[in-house]
Structures are given as C-alpha cells and as structure tokens.
Write a protein that holds these residues in place. Structure first.
Motif, PDB file in Angstrom:
ATOM      1  N   GLY A 146       6.305  18.360  -7.889  1.00 46.54           N
ATOM      2  CA  GLY A 146       5.165  19.171  -7.461  1.00 46.54           C
ATOM      3  C   GLY A 146       4.280  18.427  -6.476  1.00 46.54           C
ATOM      4  O   GLY A 146       4.737  17.565  -5.724  1.00 46.54           O
ATOM      5  N   ARG A 147       2.993  18.752  -6.508  1.00 44.08           N
ATOM      6  CA  ARG A 147       2.031  18.128  -5.605  1.00 44.08           C
ATOM      7  C   ARG A 147       1.232  17.057  -6.358  1.00 44.08           C
ATOM      8  O   ARG A 147       1.041  17.143  -7.574  1.00 44.08           O
ATOM      9  CB  ARG A 147       1.069  19.161  -5.011  1.00 44.08           C
ATOM     10  N   THR A 148       0.772  16.072  -5.617  1.00 43.33           N
ATOM     11  CA  THR A 148      -0.088  15.031  -6.177  1.00 43.33           C
ATOM     12  C   THR A 148      -1.502  15.258  -5.677  1.00 43.33           C
ATOM     13  O   THR A 148      -1.751  15.283  -4.467  1.00 43.33           O
ATOM     14  CB  THR A 148       0.386  13.630  -5.756  1.00 43.33           C
ATOM     15  N   PHE A 149      -2.422  15.436  -6.613  1.00 42.10           N
ATOM     16  CA  PHE A 149      -3.828  15.650  -6.268  1.00 42.10           C
ATOM     17  C   PHE A 149      -4.623  14.384  -6.575  1.00 42.10           C
ATOM     18  O   PHE A 149      -4.390  13.726  -7.594  1.00 42.10           O
ATOM     19  CB  PHE A 149      -4.404  16.824  -7.061  1.00 42.10           C
ATOM     20  N   GLY A 150      -5.540  14.060  -5.701  1.00 45.95           N
ATOM     21  CA  GLY A 150      -6.398  12.908  -5.903  1.00 45.95           C
ATOM     22  C   GLY A 150      -7.798  13.332  -6.281  1.00 45.95           C
ATOM     23  O   GLY A 150      -8.484  13.992  -5.493  1.00 45.95           O
ATOM     24  N   LEU A 151      -8.212  12.974  -7.503  1.00 45.65           N
ATOM     25  CA  LEU A 151      -9.601  13.193  -7.917  1.00 45.65           C
ATOM     26  C   LEU A 151     -10.318  11.873  -7.659  1.00 45.65           C
ATOM     27  O   LEU A 151     -10.114  10.894  -8.371  1.00 45.65           O
ATOM     28  CB  LEU A 151      -9.666  13.593  -9.392  1.00 45.65           C
ATOM     29  N   LEU A 152     -11.140  11.865  -6.629  1.00 42.65           N
ATOM     30  CA  LEU A 152     -11.735  10.621  -6.136  1.00 42.65           C
ATOM     31  C   LEU A 152     -13.250  10.638  -6.294  1.00 42.65           C
ATOM     32  O   LEU A 152     -13.925  11.524  -5.780  1.00 42.65           O
ATOM     33  CB  LEU A 152     -11.372  10.427  -4.658  1.00 42.65           C
ATOM     34  N   GLY A 153     -13.779   9.646  -6.997  1.00 43.23           N
ATOM     35  CA  GLY A 153     -15.217   9.454  -7.102  1.00 43.23           C
ATOM     36  C   GLY A 153     -15.529   7.990  -6.885  1.00 43.23           C
ATOM     37  O   GLY A 153     -14.934   7.133  -7.550  1.00 43.23           O
ATOM     38  N   MET A 154     -16.434   7.670  -5.938  1.00 46.65           N
ATOM     39  CA  MET A 154     -16.680   6.273  -5.586  1.00 46.65           C
ATOM     40  C   MET A 154     -18.175   5.991  -5.458  1.00 46.65           C
ATOM     41  O   MET A 154     -18.979   6.909  -5.241  1.00 46.65           O
ATOM     42  CB  MET A 154     -15.995   5.929  -4.258  1.00 46.65           C
ATOM     43  N   LEU A 155     -18.512   4.725  -5.580  1.00 41.11           N
ATOM     44  CA  LEU A 155     -19.880   4.298  -5.351  1.00 41.11           C
ATOM     45  C   LEU A 155     -20.113   4.095  -3.862  1.00 41.11           C
ATOM     46  O   LEU A 155     -19.171   3.855  -3.093  1.00 41.11           O
ATOM     47  CB  LEU A 155     -20.165   3.004  -6.116  1.00 41.11           C
ATOM     48  N   ALA A 156     -21.369   4.168  -3.464  1.00 41.23           N
ATOM     49  CA  ALA A 156     -21.712   4.132  -2.041  1.00 41.23           C
ATOM     50  C   ALA A 156     -21.436   2.785  -1.396  1.00 41.23           C
ATOM     51  O   ALA A 156     -21.261   2.698  -0.179  1.00 41.23           O
ATOM     52  CB  ALA A 156     -23.186   4.517  -1.855  1.00 41.23           C
ATOM     53  N   ASP A 157     -21.401   1.705  -2.193  1.00 39.82           N
ATOM     54  CA  ASP A 157     -21.204   0.373  -1.613  1.00 39.82           C
ATOM     55  C   ASP A 157     -19.741  -0.056  -1.603  1.00 39.82           C
ATOM     56  O   ASP A 157     -19.434  -1.228  -1.370  1.00 39.82           O
ATOM     57  CB  ASP A 157     -22.061  -0.665  -2.343  1.00 39.82           C
ATOM     58  N   LYS A 158     -18.818   0.892  -1.826  1.00 41.16           N
ATOM     59  CA  LYS A 158     -17.395   0.583  -1.800  1.00 41.16           C
ATOM     60  C   LYS A 158     -16.767   1.091  -0.506  1.00 41.16           C
ATOM     61  O   LYS A 158     -17.267   2.009   0.130  1.00 41.16           O
ATOM     62  CB  LYS A 158     -16.683   1.205  -3.009  1.00 41.16           C
ATOM     63  N   ASP A 159     -15.625   0.501  -0.148  1.00 40.13           N
ATOM     64  CA  ASP A 159     -14.930   0.833   1.090  1.00 40.13           C
ATOM     65  C   ASP A 159     -14.094   2.100   0.891  1.00 40.13           C
ATOM     66  O   ASP A 159     -12.878   2.037   0.660  1.00 40.13           O
ATOM     67  CB  ASP A 159     -14.041  -0.345   1.516  1.00 40.13           C
ATOM     68  N   ALA A 160     -14.750   3.250   0.992  1.00 40.32           N
ATOM     69  CA  ALA A 160     -14.066   4.522   0.755  1.00 40.32           C
ATOM     70  C   ALA A 160     -12.971   4.767   1.784  1.00 40.32           C
ATOM     71  O   ALA A 160     -11.879   5.251   1.440  1.00 40.32           O
ATOM     72  CB  ALA A 160     -15.074   5.670   0.777  1.00 40.32           C
ATOM     73  N   ASP A 161     -13.232   4.438   3.052  1.00 42.28           N
ATOM     74  CA  ASP A 161     -12.218   4.661   4.082  1.00 42.28           C
ATOM     75  C   ASP A 161     -10.966   3.843   3.809  1.00 42.28           C
ATOM     76  O   ASP A 161      -9.839   4.328   3.998  1.00 42.28           O
ATOM     77  CB  ASP A 161     -12.796   4.308   5.461  1.00 42.28           C
ATOM     78  N   GLY A 162     -11.135   2.600   3.377  1.00 41.02           N
ATOM     79  CA  GLY A 162      -9.984   1.759   3.077  1.00 41.02           C
ATOM     80  C   GLY A 162      -9.180   2.291   1.906  1.00 41.02           C
ATOM     81  O   GLY A 162      -7.946   2.264   1.924  1.00 41.02           O
ATOM     82  N   VAL A 163      -9.862   2.779   0.869  1.00 42.05           N
ATOM     83  CA  VAL A 163      -9.180   3.332  -0.300  1.00 42.05           C
ATOM     84  C   VAL A 163      -8.428   4.605   0.083  1.00 42.05           C
ATOM     85  O   VAL A 163      -7.258   4.794  -0.291  1.00 42.05           O
ATOM     86  CB  VAL A 163     -10.192   3.611  -1.427  1.00 42.05           C
ATOM     87  N   ILE A 164      -9.079   5.481   0.840  1.00 44.43           N
ATOM     88  CA  ILE A 164      -8.438   6.733   1.256  1.00 44.43           C
ATOM     89  C   ILE A 164      -7.211   6.447   2.104  1.00 44.43           C
ATOM     90  O   ILE A 164      -6.147   7.052   1.924  1.00 44.43           O
ATOM     91  CB  ILE A 164      -9.446   7.608   2.035  1.00 44.43           C
ATOM     92  N   SER A 165      -7.328   5.510   3.030  1.00 50.76           N
ATOM     93  CA  SER A 165      -6.207   5.168   3.896  1.00 50.76           C
ATOM     94  C   SER A 165      -5.019   4.644   3.083  1.00 50.76           C
ATOM     95  O   SER A 165      -3.858   4.982   3.356  1.00 50.76           O
ATOM     96  CB  SER A 165      -6.643   4.111   4.914  1.00 50.76           C
TER      97      SER A 165
END
Length: 442
Positions: free
Chosen positions: A326-345
């Motif tokens: 099937g499909r893989t869904f990402g439930l993502l919640g992060m703190l503001a001081d974390k590298d969100a772009d790096g994690v998403i990439s």
C-alpha cells in the motif's frame, strides 16, 4: 528544608523541578559536581563497572543492548537514560525494571538536602534527575551501571562520573543552539566523556577527526568500529577485541531490530568492561531486546523518535528494506529548533503522503510550517493535524489494510501517538472481551 514541606508524589516532584531553575538546559559541571560531592557520589565507585554512552544518535539503543546483554549473562545492572516517552520512571531501570516512585522520590530528596547543605546550589530538572538516579544506583550493589549522556558530553551532568569504559556512538548536527553546527567542535564536546588510560569505544566509521584526536590527547585506549571490532554484512561475522588483544567472534547473531553498528559497539564495550561474552546469552539478548519508540511497530504503525537528518536516514533505510503493497504515510511533528528540511529530505523517497501535526509548548513548530516545507520538497500533504493525536485519528479513519504509517520527528510526537495507540488497543481488547461474555450468555 523539612521533609514535611517537600512533595510526596512523583508528579508533584516533577512539577516542582520544572519550575525550580530558570533555564531548562544549563551546560556546566561546577554546580552539579559540587552537589555530587556533598552527596558522596564522587568518593567511591558507583558500581563495579561503569559504562557511559554519548553521541548524537544511537545512545538509547546502545544502552538497551548493553543492558540486555549484561542481564543475559547474569549480571546485575542499573541503566540511566533520557528523555522518557510515557513515564518518568523509564529513565532509571534497575535489573531491567523501571524504578518505582518511592526510589525516585528518595533520590530527589537526597539531592534537595545536599544542594541546600551549605551555599544553596541551583540545579536544572535534568541535573536533579541525574543526581537522584546516581544516588539510587550507588545505594545498591550493582555489577554494571550504564549511563546515557544527555545532549552534550564534556559539560553534561552525567560526566561527573568517571567511566571504566566510554562509548561514543555517532556525531551529527543536533541541538545547534547549545552545541553549534561545527562537527569537529561537536566531536570534541562528545569526546569529553573519555578518560585517560581507559577504553574508548568509537561506534561509527564516520566520526569527525576531532574525536580520535581528543582520545589521543587524553591518552584513552581507542577501539574503533571497522578496526578493533566490526560486523560484516548484516549480522554475521561479528568480531571484537578483548582486553588482552585477542580477537573474539560469535557467528550467526540475530538482528536485534536496532542499528547493527550499535549492537557491535555494545559487544565491544561489554568485553572491555570485563564481561566474558557467551554465544547463547548474546543470541538470547539480541533476539529479545526492545526499545519503545525506535522502529517500534504496532500493527500498521511504525514509531520512531528520530528528529535529525542522520536519524531520519536510518529510518528511511529500514523502511526501504521492508516494502509494503500500500502507501506509506508520514505523520510528522517537530520542534522549531530542529532541521525539518533535512529530516523531510531524508524521508522523502520512502513516504508517499504526509500529515504534519502541530506540537505544543514554547519550542513548538506548527503543522502549516511543516506543510510549506513538505511542499517545497515535493511532498503530498493530506491533512494538517492540530496535534499528533488528532492527526493519528484522522489517518486511522482513512487507512487501507495494506497501508502503513511512520510516526516521527520528536519524542513528543511519538509519545502522544504511542499513548493513543495503547489506549485504542486496550479499549478494543475490552470491547472484544465484553462481546465474548455477551455471546457466551446467549
């Protein structure tokens, strides 16, 4: 201060500690070392052997495997880790069992008495928790104390204790506000847990040069992954260096479901701590070790606390090795001081669609901010969750049996969804039980 004016429950103590120090993280050893000295923690060894574990990622899994391996060999253990997921008691385990409230409260009281025994010393929530745990460990005969270092190394409260063996798992960027973004500098800080003349186990082949340089300057005995110890292929061909320099090996060790480099590191560290590793005990330990929130599968849901690009890369690798129809869904919640772009990439290639969720608190990042970043990376955003639980409930109502969900980005995100999943499972079990009783009465 009289005991009569102190809290008598663990929740009340934790609320007091959260409000007591104006700064949540206050790196430095002067204050905590002074209170440790007053408590007598520096006057005698904490346990027969002490292993400290520092690093950016992999500390928790390394501690869990060290503990499981030691217990499987019949040794008494005490393990201190942070942060916790659902209960503060998770931070201190004695012979594999979470410490009870009374043990933790007694530790807090001992810290409070000592910090006020002379010129009052201000301590952070983490520092009080660390000293309280060390006090509880010191009061019982223990073969092996395993201590996870917090976000730092050299200036972390755990570093008031001299280890017999020091472990550094990985070095990557995280907690930039406290440690900066220079990997060489971060490496030197992590290497501050090493001690001259004692073993230093370096559990990554990609550590910055500063770690080994610092180990050399301190005169530590260095054991490096890929040199003194290694694991070839998946879980076969594990070898490590014994203290007398003889090479040891155990074939056909099981995959523990945790990073294999950390498993090899645990085997090397235990050997250097004097544990005579036995094949059957190692196999039992690695086959049974569990660590909530680290690639933890609950049905269709995979929960992982990874919150930086390095950790997200490992999660992506594990998901890619476990394809679904099937499909893989990402439930993502992060703190503001974390590298969100790096994690998403790092996760983009293994996640088909996203449900970002807002977190609460001063360091919170909102779902709409994550959604904007996801869109920039070409991600499909299904829904904006007002909280991790709301996002999980929304997803649960739309999942197909062949789909799966990755919950990640923060300890807070995983903790909220884990608690929700456990509550759902409990309610489902109760309903099934009631239906069975009703069916039986017809």
């Amino acid at each position: 201060m009289s005991d009569h004016t102190l809290p008598d429950t663990l929740p009340a103590w934790l609320a007091r500690l959260e409000a007591a120090h104006p700064i949540g993280i206050d790196l430095g050893l002067e204050r905590v070392a002074e209170v440790a000295r007053r408590m007598g923690l520096l006057a005698a060894p904490l346990a027969d052997r002490v292993i400290t574990v520092a690093g950016t990622n992999g500390k928790g899994s390394t501690v869990a495997m060290l503990e499981a391996l030691a217990l499987a060999h019949g040794h008494s253990t005490a393990a201190y880790t942070s942060p916790h997921l659902l209960r503060y008691n998770e931070r201190l385990r004695l012979d594999g069992q979470e410490a009870d409230d009374a043990t933790l409260i007694a530790g807090f009281k001992a810290v409070e008495a000592s910090r006020l025994a002379g010129e009052p010393v201000s301590l952070t929530y983490f520092e009080v928790g660390t000293l309280g745990a060390l006090w509880a460990i010191a009061r019982r005969p223990t073969d092996l104390a395993i201590l996870e270092v917090g976000l730092g190394g050299r200036l972390d409260a755990v570093n008031v204790i001299d280890p017999d063996v020091a472990v550094i798992t990985t070095v990557a960027q995280d907690h930039a506000a406290f440690l900066g973004t220079d990997l060489q500098g971060i490496g030197r800080e992590k290497a501050g847990i090493l001690r001259g003349g004692r073993p230093a186990v370096l559990g990554s082949t990609m550590l910055p040069d500063s770690v080994r340089q610092t180990a050399g300057e301190l005169g530590a005995q260095v054991y490096v992954l890929g040199e003194a110890f290694c694991r070839e292929g998946d879980s076969e061909g594990w070898t490590w260096q014994a203290p007398e320099s003889a090479l040891r090996a155990i074939p056909d060790l099981p995959d523990p479901g945790l990073p294999l480099d950390n498993a090899a590191t645990a085997l090397q560290a235990l050997t250097l701590a004097g544990v005579d590793l036995q094949a059957d005990a190692c196999r039992r330990a690695l086959a049974s070790v569990e660590l909530p929130g680290r690639m933890q599968w609950l049905g269709q849901w995979c929960l992982d606390v990874g919150h930086n690009p390095h950790a997200a890369g490992y999660v992506a690798q594990r998901l890619a090795a476990r394809p679904c129809t099937g499909r893989t869904f990402g439930l993502l919640g992060m703190l503001a001081d974390k590298d969100a772009d790096g994690v998403i990439s790092a996760l983009a290639l293994v996640v088909d669609a996203w449900v970002p969720a807002s977190l609460a608190g001063e360091r919170a990042r909102m779902a709409d901010d994550l959604a904007e970043r996801l869109a920039l990376h070409g991600g499909e955003v299904w829904h904006l969750g007002s909280s991790p639980v709301e996002a999980a409930e929304w997803l649960a109502a739309r999942l197909l049996p062949e789909d799966r969900v990755l919950v990640c980005g923060s300890f807070f995100t995983v903790a909220d969804v884990l608690e929700w999943r456990l509550a759902v499972s409990k309610a489902t079990d109760q309903t099934a039980g009631e239906d069975k009783v009703i069916e039986g009465t017809r």
